[in-house]
Design a protein around this motif. Structure first.
Motif, PDB file in Angstrom:
ATOM      1  N   GLY A  72       0.804  -1.221   0.000  1.00 21.68           N
ATOM      2  CA  GLY A  72       0.000   0.000   0.000  1.00 21.68           C
ATOM      3  C   GLY A  72       0.831   1.261   0.000  1.00 21.68           C
ATOM      4  O   GLY A  72       0.292   2.357   0.126  1.00 21.68           O
ATOM      5  N   ILE A  99      -9.714   2.714  -3.355  1.00 20.20           N
ATOM      6  CA  ILE A  99      -9.222   1.835  -2.290  1.00 20.20           C
ATOM      7  C   ILE A  99      -8.691   2.654  -1.128  1.00 20.20           C
ATOM      8  O   ILE A  99      -8.855   2.293   0.035  1.00 20.20           O
ATOM      9  CB  ILE A  99      -8.159   0.882  -2.856  1.00 20.20           C
ATOM     10  CG1 ILE A  99      -8.857  -0.190  -3.688  1.00 20.20           C
ATOM     11  CG2 ILE A  99      -7.344   0.226  -1.736  1.00 20.20           C
ATOM     12  CD1 ILE A  99      -7.958  -1.084  -4.455  1.00 20.20           C
ATOM     13  N   PHE A 147      -1.852   5.922  -7.952  1.00 19.98           N
ATOM     14  CA  PHE A 147      -1.695   5.225  -6.689  1.00 19.98           C
ATOM     15  C   PHE A 147      -0.588   5.879  -5.855  1.00 19.98           C
ATOM     16  O   PHE A 147      -0.733   6.094  -4.664  1.00 19.98           O
ATOM     17  CB  PHE A 147      -1.395   3.756  -6.940  1.00 19.98           C
ATOM     18  CG  PHE A 147      -0.965   3.050  -5.708  1.00 19.98           C
ATOM     19  CD1 PHE A 147      -1.684   3.198  -4.537  1.00 19.98           C
ATOM     20  CD2 PHE A 147       0.161   2.271  -5.703  1.00 19.98           C
ATOM     21  CE1 PHE A 147      -1.295   2.575  -3.387  1.00 19.98           C
ATOM     22  CE2 PHE A 147       0.554   1.647  -4.547  1.00 19.98           C
ATOM     23  CZ  PHE A 147      -0.166   1.789  -3.390  1.00 19.98           C
TER      24      PHE A 147
ATOM     25  N   ASP B 154      -3.061  -9.547  -6.142  1.00 19.94           N
ATOM     26  CA  ASP B 154      -1.792  -8.977  -5.677  1.00 19.94           C
ATOM     27  C   ASP B 154      -1.716  -7.484  -5.967  1.00 19.94           C
ATOM     28  O   ASP B 154      -1.246  -6.714  -5.130  1.00 19.94           O
ATOM     29  CB  ASP B 154      -0.618  -9.673  -6.375  1.00 19.94           C
ATOM     30  CG  ASP B 154      -0.094 -10.836  -5.546  1.00 19.94           C
ATOM     31  OD1 ASP B 154      -0.590 -11.014  -4.415  1.00 19.94           O
ATOM     32  OD2 ASP B 154       0.792 -11.551  -6.027  1.00 19.94           O
ATOM     33  N   LEU B 155      -2.179  -7.099  -7.151  1.00 19.61           N
ATOM     34  CA  LEU B 155      -2.138  -5.679  -7.514  1.00 19.61           C
ATOM     35  C   LEU B 155      -2.944  -4.859  -6.508  1.00 19.61           C
ATOM     36  O   LEU B 155      -2.487  -3.823  -6.022  1.00 19.61           O
ATOM     37  CB  LEU B 155      -2.706  -5.476  -8.920  1.00 19.61           C
ATOM     38  CG  LEU B 155      -2.731  -4.022  -9.374  1.00 19.61           C
ATOM     39  CD1 LEU B 155      -1.343  -3.583  -9.800  1.00 19.61           C
ATOM     40  CD2 LEU B 155      -3.708  -3.823 -10.513  1.00 19.61           C
ATOM     41  N   LEU B 156      -4.148  -5.357  -6.177  1.00 17.88           N
ATOM     42  CA  LEU B 156      -4.966  -4.615  -5.215  1.00 17.88           C
ATOM     43  C   LEU B 156      -4.353  -4.633  -3.823  1.00 17.88           C
ATOM     44  O   LEU B 156      -4.421  -3.644  -3.103  1.00 17.88           O
ATOM     45  CB  LEU B 156      -6.396  -5.165  -5.201  1.00 17.88           C
ATOM     46  CG  LEU B 156      -7.346  -4.270  -5.984  1.00 17.88           C
ATOM     47  CD1 LEU B 156      -7.137  -4.451  -7.465  1.00 17.88           C
ATOM     48  CD2 LEU B 156      -8.777  -4.499  -5.604  1.00 17.88           C
ATOM     49  N   ARG B 157      -3.724  -5.770  -3.487  1.00 15.63           N
ATOM     50  CA  ARG B 157      -3.028  -5.823  -2.191  1.00 15.63           C
ATOM     51  C   ARG B 157      -1.912  -4.792  -2.152  1.00 15.63           C
ATOM     52  O   ARG B 157      -1.726  -4.101  -1.159  1.00 15.63           O
ATOM     53  CB  ARG B 157      -2.454  -7.222  -1.957  1.00 15.63           C
ATOM     54  CG  ARG B 157      -3.449  -8.207  -1.388  1.00 15.63           C
ATOM     55  CD  ARG B 157      -2.768  -9.535  -1.114  1.00 15.63           C
ATOM     56  NE  ARG B 157      -1.650  -9.403  -0.191  1.00 15.63           N
ATOM     57  CZ  ARG B 157      -0.524 -10.112  -0.255  1.00 15.63           C
ATOM     58  NH1 ARG B 157      -0.353 -10.995  -1.215  1.00 15.63           N
ATOM     59  NH2 ARG B 157       0.424  -9.935   0.635  1.00 15.63           N
ATOM     60  N   ALA B 158      -1.171  -4.711  -3.274  1.00 15.23           N
ATOM     61  CA  ALA B 158      -0.080  -3.733  -3.333  1.00 15.23           C
ATOM     62  C   ALA B 158      -0.623  -2.314  -3.176  1.00 15.23           C
ATOM     63  O   ALA B 158       0.060  -1.428  -2.689  1.00 15.23           O
ATOM     64  CB  ALA B 158       0.681  -3.868  -4.642  1.00 15.23           C
ATOM     65  N   MET B 159      -1.866  -2.099  -3.607  1.00 23.22           N
ATOM     66  CA  MET B 159      -2.484  -0.785  -3.438  1.00 23.22           C
ATOM     67  C   MET B 159      -3.000  -0.594  -2.018  1.00 23.22           C
ATOM     68  O   MET B 159      -3.568   0.443  -1.693  1.00 23.22           O
ATOM     69  CB  MET B 159      -3.668  -0.622  -4.399  1.00 23.22           C
ATOM     70  CG  MET B 159      -3.287  -0.515  -5.852  1.00 23.22           C
ATOM     71  SD  MET B 159      -4.776  -0.423  -6.840  1.00 23.22           S
ATOM     72  CE  MET B 159      -4.076  -0.389  -8.484  1.00 23.22           C
ATOM     73  N   GLY B 160      -2.855  -1.625  -1.198  1.00 24.26           N
ATOM     74  CA  GLY B 160      -3.277  -1.514   0.192  1.00 24.26           C
ATOM     75  C   GLY B 160      -4.727  -1.903   0.431  1.00 24.26           C
ATOM     76  O   GLY B 160      -5.312  -1.488   1.426  1.00 24.26           O
ATOM     77  N   ALA B 161      -5.309  -2.711  -0.487  1.00 26.48           N
ATOM     78  CA  ALA B 161      -6.719  -3.068  -0.353  1.00 26.48           C
ATOM     79  C   ALA B 161      -6.932  -4.075   0.773  1.00 26.48           C
ATOM     80  O   ALA B 161      -6.107  -4.942   1.009  1.00 26.48           O
ATOM     81  CB  ALA B 161      -7.237  -3.651  -1.663  1.00 26.48           C
TER      82      ALA B 161
END
Lengths: 253, 259
Positions: A72, A99, A147, B154-161
């Motif tokens: 994140g 998000i 992002f 993984d992409l959404l996890r990387a975005m902090g989801a």
């Protein structure tokens, strides 16, 4: 100013060590490539930097704050554009904002405000399947940028494109980077691409993978038109090939 | 435009096949090969359908109500089960075999039990419809959830989801196609399930009507009601198709683009 820093990263799966003792630095506005053969652990390193996996040893810092194992913080883009087929282009691009908790309307407006700059105007309400491969990568890059304006990790983002599209995307990419000054770590196995786009190149070789060399591309940006046909370009390429070829022998000692 | 021509020929073939069967059927009856009370001719079936129309509609309303309530609850149950089983793998391991087991129980065998336990009113019918309809929904949704692209996750996890965000942004919309395939099956099961449960006891509905006309040996009315049940099932499946087109606009836009 150092934006992203990693020190002594080691990561194993089971008994096999994939990467070991990897340290690197990324300065503000810099574009650095991580060039290595397949299987040298580039993607493993990326997952560690993105916070998706926790390293066995070593730490990662973003602007001085430790972010080891914390997703994140650093944005991330893969070879697959990973645009969600059921969301319009603008809704795909706005995803990182949503998000992060931005209200829907504001997220959409902010996303749409960058469309012209990224050469995506008119595609806002289309679905990804209606775009060409090059356009999809542009949208994916804009999503990455929204992002995080600090650091982007790009894992072979253009390797699925055909040669002519790729060359056009490279030109566009250098142009847009000039404008947005996004500090970028770029994984690739394409030597030409690395020389053309990067300020610096890290060479990754061996098993377990290590960073064995660092090459500075001393060529002003924007690149002159025939840079990729020039003598300097070829001598960079020769140097990289020699050093990559020496990699396996180095790791044996 | 190019697609139109083969579509018409396809329909032409199926329509002529149906017409041929009707002609053979009608001539077998008219020529007296089979006794009229055993096999009513298509014309007599149509006549019965028209004369019984008001009564049929009355019973249809009851069956449809049972089917709709049961299907609604079945969708809700399928939704909850699929989400929970996707979220907690232990529950998947524990309950998936049981869910499959419920489908091996013949509906006709369990319906009398439901009547004994829950009486002759609407409840046992609704329960039976829920049992038959939740399964295709659960399996469809679960397959959809589980086939989500790990790279996208993984992409959404990387975005902090968070897990909840991954569910609503990736898993759920990605499972819509499979959900609607399940719903199409469930919608037709709902009507048939309601009819079967009405056979075994009740005060109204197409199943009750069926048992009555069967006891009176009115085979023409029997055929009329069978026809009606098929028609209702087809109509429901068409309605699901329509709903899918509304709910999945990205697929519709794609088709327009390629035409």
């Amino acid at each position: 100013m150092v934006v992203l820093k990693a020190e002594g990263i080691k990561k194993s799966f089971g008994t096999e060590t994939i990467i070991s003792g990897v340290s690197l630095e990324l300065h503000k506005g810099e574009l650095v490539s991580l060039l290595g053969l397949s299987g040298s652990g580039k993607t493993t390193l990326f997952n560690v930097l993105a916070g998706l996996s926790v390293p066995d040893e070593g730490k990662v810092w973003l602007e001085g704050t430790e972010i080891t194992g914390k997703p994140g913080k650093v944005s991330y883009m893969l070879q697959k554009d990973l645009l969600l087929p059921y969301r319009t282009v603008v809704d795909n691009v706005a995803l990182p904002l949503l998000i992060a908790g931005t209200p829907k309307r504001e997220a959409r407006e902010r996303a749409a405000s960058h469309f012209a700059q990224f050469g995506l105007e008119g595609t806002e309400n289309k679905y990804p399947a209606q775009l060409s491969g090059g356009m999809k990568q542009r949208a994916a890059l804009l999503r990455t940028y929204l992002f995080s304006e600090k650091v982007a990790l790009l894992d072979e983002p253009f390797s699925a494109l055909d040669m002519l599209t790729k060359s056009a995307v490279h030109q566009w990419y250098l142009g847009i980077m000039q404008q947005i000054q996004l500090s970028t770590l770029f994984v690739t196995h394409d030597i030409d691409e690395a020389i053309l786009l990067s300020d610096r190149i890290y060479l990754m070789t061996g098993r377990p993978g290590r960073i064995t060399d660092e090459i500075v591309i001393d060529e002003p940006k924007p690149r002159r038109k025939d840079f990729n046909l020039s003598g300097e370009f070829l001598s960079y390429k020769r140097e990289i090939l020699v050093r990559l070829g020496g990699g396996p022998r180095l790791s044996e000692t | 435009m190019r697609k139109k021509y083969p579509n018409i020929t396809n329909k032409l073939w199926s329509v002529s096949a149906i017409a041929a069967i009707l002609i053979v059927w009608q001539s077998v009856c008219s020529l007296g090969v089979v006794d009229a009370f055993m096999l009513p001719s298509p014309v007599r079936v149509c006549r019965a359908f028209v004369s019984e129309f008001p009564l049929l509609m009355e019973h249809s309303a009851i069956t449809l109500a049972e089917g709709a309530v049961g299907l609604g609850l079945g969708i809700a149950l399928g939704f909850v089960m699929a989400s929970v089983m996707d979220r907690f793998d232990v529950l998947y391991q524990a309950f998936y075999p049981l869910v499959v087991l419920t489908q091996t129980i013949p509906t006709v065998a369990i319906a009398p039990l439901l009547v004994l336990w829950f009486g002759y009113e609407m409840l046992p019918k609704v329960i039976l419809v829920v049992i038959t309809t939740f399964f295709p929904i659960t399996v469809g949704l679960l397959t959809g959830f589980r086939s989500a692209d790990p790279d996208a996750i993984d992409l959404l996890r990387a975005m902090g989801a968070k897990k909840r965000q991954i569910f609503f942004y990736i898993k759920l919309p990605g499972a819509m196609g499979q959900f609607f395939s399940g719903l199409r099956i469930s919608a037709s099961y709902a009507v048939v399930g309601a009819v079967i449960s009405e056979w075994l006891g009740g005060f109204g509905g197409l199943g009750v009507y069926m048992t009555r006309v069967k006891k009176a040996f009115s085979f023409d009315k029997m055929f009329a009601v069978i026809l009606l049940i098929s028609f209702i099932s087809l109509l429901l499946m068409k309605a699901v198709d329509r709903l899918q087109k509304v709910c999945m606009p990205w697929e519709r836009d794609l088709r327009q683009e390629t035409n």
